[in-house]
Design a protein around this motif. Structure first.
Motif, PDB file in Angstrom:
ATOM      1  N   ARG A 199       3.384   5.832  -5.576  1.00 53.88           N
ATOM      2  CA  ARG A 199       3.270   5.815  -7.032  1.00 53.88           C
ATOM      3  C   ARG A 199       2.235   6.822  -7.525  1.00 53.88           C
ATOM      4  O   ARG A 199       2.463   7.533  -8.509  1.00 53.88           O
ATOM      5  CB  ARG A 199       2.906   4.407  -7.516  1.00 53.88           C
ATOM      6  CG  ARG A 199       2.720   4.303  -9.030  1.00 53.88           C
ATOM      7  CD  ARG A 199       2.452   2.869  -9.484  1.00 53.88           C
ATOM      8  NE  ARG A 199       2.271   2.796 -10.919  1.00 53.88           N
ATOM      9  CZ  ARG A 199       3.252   2.756 -11.831  1.00 53.88           C
ATOM     10  NH1 ARG A 199       4.507   2.789 -11.418  1.00 53.88           N
ATOM     11  NH2 ARG A 199       2.996   2.713 -13.124  1.00 53.88           N
ATOM     12  N   TYR A 200       1.097   6.909  -6.833  1.00 51.95           N
ATOM     13  CA  TYR A 200      -0.024   7.704  -7.334  1.00 51.95           C
ATOM     14  C   TYR A 200      -0.243   9.025  -6.590  1.00 51.95           C
ATOM     15  O   TYR A 200      -1.181   9.756  -6.908  1.00 51.95           O
ATOM     16  CB  TYR A 200      -1.312   6.868  -7.274  1.00 51.95           C
ATOM     17  CG  TYR A 200      -1.267   5.620  -8.136  1.00 51.95           C
ATOM     18  CD1 TYR A 200      -1.236   5.703  -9.518  1.00 51.95           C
ATOM     19  CD2 TYR A 200      -1.246   4.352  -7.548  1.00 51.95           C
ATOM     20  CE1 TYR A 200      -1.197   4.566 -10.307  1.00 51.95           C
ATOM     21  CE2 TYR A 200      -1.205   3.202  -8.338  1.00 51.95           C
ATOM     22  CZ  TYR A 200      -1.177   3.310  -9.709  1.00 51.95           C
ATOM     23  OH  TYR A 200      -1.130   2.177 -10.488  1.00 51.95           O
ATOM     24  N   PRO A 218      -4.561   8.795  -2.786  1.00 56.29           N
ATOM     25  CA  PRO A 218      -4.098   7.709  -3.651  1.00 56.29           C
ATOM     26  C   PRO A 218      -4.521   6.329  -3.167  1.00 56.29           C
ATOM     27  O   PRO A 218      -4.680   5.406  -3.981  1.00 56.29           O
ATOM     28  CB  PRO A 218      -2.573   7.859  -3.645  1.00 56.29           C
ATOM     29  CG  PRO A 218      -2.259   8.659  -2.419  1.00 56.29           C
ATOM     30  CD  PRO A 218      -3.435   9.551  -2.207  1.00 56.29           C
ATOM     31  N   ASP A 219      -4.723   6.162  -1.876  1.00 51.90           N
ATOM     32  CA  ASP A 219      -5.093   4.837  -1.361  1.00 51.90           C
ATOM     33  C   ASP A 219      -6.458   4.385  -1.875  1.00 51.90           C
ATOM     34  O   ASP A 219      -6.717   3.187  -1.987  1.00 51.90           O
ATOM     35  CB  ASP A 219      -5.102   4.844   0.170  1.00 51.90           C
ATOM     36  CG  ASP A 219      -3.730   5.097   0.763  1.00 51.90           C
ATOM     37  OD1 ASP A 219      -2.741   4.883   0.031  1.00 51.90           O
ATOM     38  OD2 ASP A 219      -3.649   5.518   1.930  1.00 51.90           O
ATOM     39  N   ASN A 220      -7.330   5.333  -2.177  1.00 58.50           N
ATOM     40  CA  ASN A 220      -8.677   4.991  -2.634  1.00 58.50           C
ATOM     41  C   ASN A 220      -8.868   5.204  -4.140  1.00 58.50           C
ATOM     42  O   ASN A 220      -9.998   5.214  -4.622  1.00 58.50           O
ATOM     43  CB  ASN A 220      -9.711   5.815  -1.861  1.00 58.50           C
ATOM     44  CG  ASN A 220      -9.794   5.394  -0.401  1.00 58.50           C
ATOM     45  OD1 ASN A 220      -9.828   4.192  -0.101  1.00 58.50           O
ATOM     46  ND2 ASN A 220      -9.793   6.359   0.508  1.00 58.50           N
ATOM     47  N   LEU A 221      -7.779   5.352  -4.864  1.00 59.66           N
ATOM     48  CA  LEU A 221      -7.865   5.484  -6.316  1.00 59.66           C
ATOM     49  C   LEU A 221      -8.343   4.159  -6.914  1.00 59.66           C
ATOM     50  O   LEU A 221      -7.749   3.108  -6.675  1.00 59.66           O
ATOM     51  CB  LEU A 221      -6.490   5.855  -6.890  1.00 59.66           C
ATOM     52  CG  LEU A 221      -6.433   6.227  -8.370  1.00 59.66           C
ATOM     53  CD1 LEU A 221      -7.189   7.517  -8.636  1.00 59.66           C
ATOM     54  CD2 LEU A 221      -4.977   6.344  -8.831  1.00 59.66           C
ATOM     55  N   LYS A 222      -9.419   4.212  -7.680  1.00 63.18           N
ATOM     56  CA  LYS A 222     -10.012   2.992  -8.220  1.00 63.18           C
ATOM     57  C   LYS A 222      -9.099   2.340  -9.255  1.00 63.18           C
ATOM     58  O   LYS A 222      -8.304   3.005  -9.912  1.00 63.18           O
ATOM     59  CB  LYS A 222     -11.375   3.301  -8.854  1.00 63.18           C
ATOM     60  CG  LYS A 222     -12.429   3.738  -7.868  1.00 63.18           C
ATOM     61  CD  LYS A 222     -13.824   3.781  -8.485  1.00 63.18           C
ATOM     62  CE  LYS A 222     -13.974   4.858  -9.518  1.00 63.18           C
ATOM     63  NZ  LYS A 222     -15.384   4.986  -9.984  1.00 63.18           N
ATOM     64  N   PHE A 223      -9.263   1.041  -9.407  1.00 62.85           N
ATOM     65  CA  PHE A 223      -8.447   0.296 -10.360  1.00 62.85           C
ATOM     66  C   PHE A 223      -8.541   0.896 -11.753  1.00 62.85           C
ATOM     67  O   PHE A 223      -7.527   1.068 -12.444  1.00 62.85           O
ATOM     68  CB  PHE A 223      -8.883  -1.174 -10.387  1.00 62.85           C
ATOM     69  CG  PHE A 223      -8.170  -1.999 -11.422  1.00 62.85           C
ATOM     70  CD1 PHE A 223      -6.900  -2.492 -11.186  1.00 62.85           C
ATOM     71  CD2 PHE A 223      -8.774  -2.278 -12.651  1.00 62.85           C
ATOM     72  CE1 PHE A 223      -6.233  -3.240 -12.151  1.00 62.85           C
ATOM     73  CE2 PHE A 223      -8.115  -3.028 -13.611  1.00 62.85           C
ATOM     74  CZ  PHE A 223      -6.845  -3.508 -13.357  1.00 62.85           C
ATOM     75  N   ILE A 224      -9.753   1.236 -12.193  1.00 61.07           N
ATOM     76  CA  ILE A 224      -9.908   1.741 -13.555  1.00 61.07           C
ATOM     77  C   ILE A 224      -9.223   3.086 -13.725  1.00 61.07           C
ATOM     78  O   ILE A 224      -8.698   3.390 -14.807  1.00 61.07           O
ATOM     79  CB  ILE A 224     -11.404   1.812 -13.954  1.00 61.07           C
ATOM     80  CG1 ILE A 224     -11.532   1.933 -15.482  1.00 61.07           C
ATOM     81  CG2 ILE A 224     -12.140   2.943 -13.224  1.00 61.07           C
ATOM     82  CD1 ILE A 224     -12.927   1.671 -16.011  1.00 61.07           C
ATOM     83  N   LYS A 269       0.834  -1.208   0.000  1.00 60.03           N
ATOM     84  CA  LYS A 269       0.000   0.000   0.000  1.00 60.03           C
ATOM     85  C   LYS A 269       0.866   1.255   0.000  1.00 60.03           C
ATOM     86  O   LYS A 269       0.567   2.237  -0.700  1.00 60.03           O
ATOM     87  CB  LYS A 269      -0.913   0.014   1.228  1.00 60.03           C
ATOM     88  CG  LYS A 269      -2.199  -0.774   1.076  1.00 60.03           C
ATOM     89  CD  LYS A 269      -3.088  -0.502   2.275  1.00 60.03           C
ATOM     90  CE  LYS A 269      -4.430  -1.182   2.129  1.00 60.03           C
ATOM     91  NZ  LYS A 269      -5.317  -0.893   3.283  1.00 60.03           N
ATOM     92  N   LEU A 270       1.928   1.213   0.775  1.00 63.01           N
ATOM     93  CA  LEU A 270       2.826   2.362   0.854  1.00 63.01           C
ATOM     94  C   LEU A 270       3.486   2.630  -0.494  1.00 63.01           C
ATOM     95  O   LEU A 270       3.597   3.784  -0.930  1.00 63.01           O
ATOM     96  CB  LEU A 270       3.889   2.128   1.930  1.00 63.01           C
ATOM     97  CG  LEU A 270       4.816   3.300   2.248  1.00 63.01           C
ATOM     98  CD1 LEU A 270       4.018   4.492   2.766  1.00 63.01           C
ATOM     99  CD2 LEU A 270       5.874   2.875   3.267  1.00 63.01           C
TER     100      LEU A 270
END
Length: 547
Positions: free
Chosen positions: A363-364, A371-377, A357-358
């Protein structure tokens, strides 16, 4: 001695080629180009690559008419400059100006379609006609970045409705899904493999399953050093109408299998998964809620009453669709990725170990405050531009406009007139091919789509000439020899079925890219070649084969 070794080496080199690269070698043998002619004045008949020779004209006319309207809108700004400077279209009054444009151009190709499209968007989809027209004008002028980058706002609604109609149909579907507009199905594949790797869904040594036979890149990509994945083949059987048996599908129960990739309807057999098998896969998914499925459904629009696996297991499935074949638009590079808004991918991201996760947070973090809740799509979008270029991500806006017009053309065609015309076209070609070869054609199977057909040497050869002849032929010829003989002697190009993972030596025939008379010529060439091998068999063995 050296000559023989050179031939073996050359055969090994050819065997290592992708069927799409081997096609180029076959084209050289057959004459060198689509319009090349032999000494006997025979045209080369390339039934290898599946680029259709038909295309949808009405939405293309609509595209060009929309372009004229958008240019009028642009030229309303900076009209005082004589140097050819235009500006952005203006939202206020755009519907009234469009209605005037339609009246002035009544009777021109594409005008009635375009007027109907605006009416459909407003009356059937409940969208603002003004917002739609503004988005389309700005999009076709390509005067702004794609915003949102994943897909334009109204475009997503319209493309989503098209996918619902063609991929889900009347099947119950709970919830909504997100769409990412991409540069064709090939870009979708590349993006999905990459983001799955970057987000720890797959890593070297992991195992995925492939529904075989399958579009060759699905076989080749996992073997690259980027991925180094182990493959479990889920085999469809020609004797079973190219369906997966329960025994084969049970391979998906193995917890080592991280994901299942399939093309439905299949490539090259061009057969959709039957309802019983779809239900069986959905039951396996219930037992294995962590299983990720990718279904590539580019040929679904050629099937009767098609239902995607995305409809039965939406939360586990990534849907890939390309507009290329159905609309004759391979050069446009139009595709879509869809995921349910509640999916196992996002759930798995939330459960990753702290260290991973870190790494992904880092990365994002440059593109979102969360960034932790950025959706896969949305990670697909970012990764498609190596994250740092996320602000310039997205399919070009003129491409999205054409995608919208293709979608509306289909949605407005309530009697499926265009679809039925294409079905008649390709099925008459298949009939001509099989009749000329002399193979009985079984018709009436609702799962057979017929964009391609596989001429399975073992399956059809045994039924036409007997098992002993087939055994002799397989022993005395290389798998690709018949294809090279067809190319050299008859100037006919087919692709090797085994390059797609077919279990037996075979040739893939595209039924989309030649005319009916050409398929009769191909059938005659195949029959002539087989008759020659039958004569050799009879001469060598002293046995008789009924023909």
């Amino acid at each position: 001695m050296n000559s023989r070794n050179d031939n073996v080496t050359q055969a090994q080199k050819l065997a290592a080629l992708s069927p799409f690269e081997l096609k180029d070698e076959l084209i050289k043998v057959a004459g060198g180009g689509a319009t090349a002619r032999s000494a006997a004045n025979l045209p080369m008949l390339n039934a290898g690559r599946g680029n259709p020779n038909f295309l949808a004209t009405i939405p293309r006319h609509g595209f060009w008419q929309l372009g004229h309207f958008a240019m009028r809108e642009s030229e309303r700004s900076f009209a005082y400059l004589p140097e050819g400077v235009g500006g952005f279209p203006q939202r206020e009054g755009i519907v009234e100006r469009f209605d005037l444009f339609v009246r002035e151009n009544k009777g021109q190709p594409g005008i009635d379609f375009l007027a109907g499209a605006v009416s459909y968007v407003r009356d059937q989809l409940g969208l603002s006609a003004g917002d739609f027209l503004y988005e389309m004008c700005e999009g076709i002028l390509a005067c702004n970045y794609p915003v949102p980058d994943r897909i334009l706002k109204n475009t997503e609604v319209i493309v989503g409705q098209y996918l619902r109609r063609e991929m889900i149909g009347k099947h119950p579907f709970v919830g909504e899904f997100d769409v990412f507009a991409v540069e064709g199905g090939t870009a979708a594949m590349a993006y999905i493999f990459n983001t799955m790797r970057e987000n720890f869904f797959i890593k070297p040594g992991d195992t995925i399953a492939l529904g075989m036979p399958i579009f060759t890149p699905y076989i080749e990509i996992p073997a690259l050093n980027d991925y180094q994945l182990n493959i479990v083949n889920v085999e469809a059987d020609v004797a079973n109408g190219w369906q997966y048996s329960k025994k084969e599908l049970d391979k998906l129960r193995d917890p080592k299998v991280k994901a299942f990739f399939l093309v439905n309807p299949s490539n090259p057999p061009s057969v959709k998964i039957d309802e019983a098998s779809l239900q069986y896969i959905a039951e396996i998914v219930k037992e294995r809620p962590d299983l990720i499925i990718l279904t590539d459904d580019v040929y679904g629009t050629f099937a009767d009453n098609f239902v995607s696996l995305f409809a039965l297991a939406p939360k586990n499935t990534i849907l890939v669709y390309s507009y290329s074949k159905y609309f004759g638009a391979t050069g446009w590079r139009l595709g879509a990725i869809a995921t349910h808004r509640e999916n196992v991918l996002d759930a798995a991201l939330a459960k990753l170990p702290k260290e991973q996760k870190l790494a992904l947070h880092k990365r994002y973090e440059s593109i979102t405050t969360d960034p932790d809740n950025l959706k896969f799509i949305d990670r697909l979008v970012a990764d498609s531009r190596t994250v740092a270029l996320n602000h310039t991500a997205g399919l070009s806006t003129p491409q999205q406009v054409q995608m919208v017009l293709f979608s509306l053309f289909s949605l407005m065609d309530t009697p499926d007139a265009y679809k039925n015309a294409l079905k008649r076209l390709i099925r008459s070609r298949k009939r001509a091919l099989f009749e000329t070869i002399g193979i009985p054609l079984k018709e009436g199977d609702p799962n057979v789509v017929d964009y391609y057909t596989v001429l399975d040497l073992e399956y059809f050869g045994e039924r036409a000439y007997g098992r002993e002849f087939v055994d002799w032929l397989l022993k005395n010829t290389e798998a690709s020899e018949l294809l090279f003989r067809l190319a050299q002697d008859a100037h006919v190009v087919l692709l090797p079925g085994q390059g797609f993972g077919t279990p037996h030596p075979s040739g893939r025939v595209s039924l989309a890219n030649l005319n009916e008379a050409d398929y009769r010529a191909i059938g005659k060439a195949i029959r002539t070649l087989l008759d020659e091998y039958v004569e050799r068999y009879c001469a060598q063995t002293g046995k008789h084969v009924a023909r």
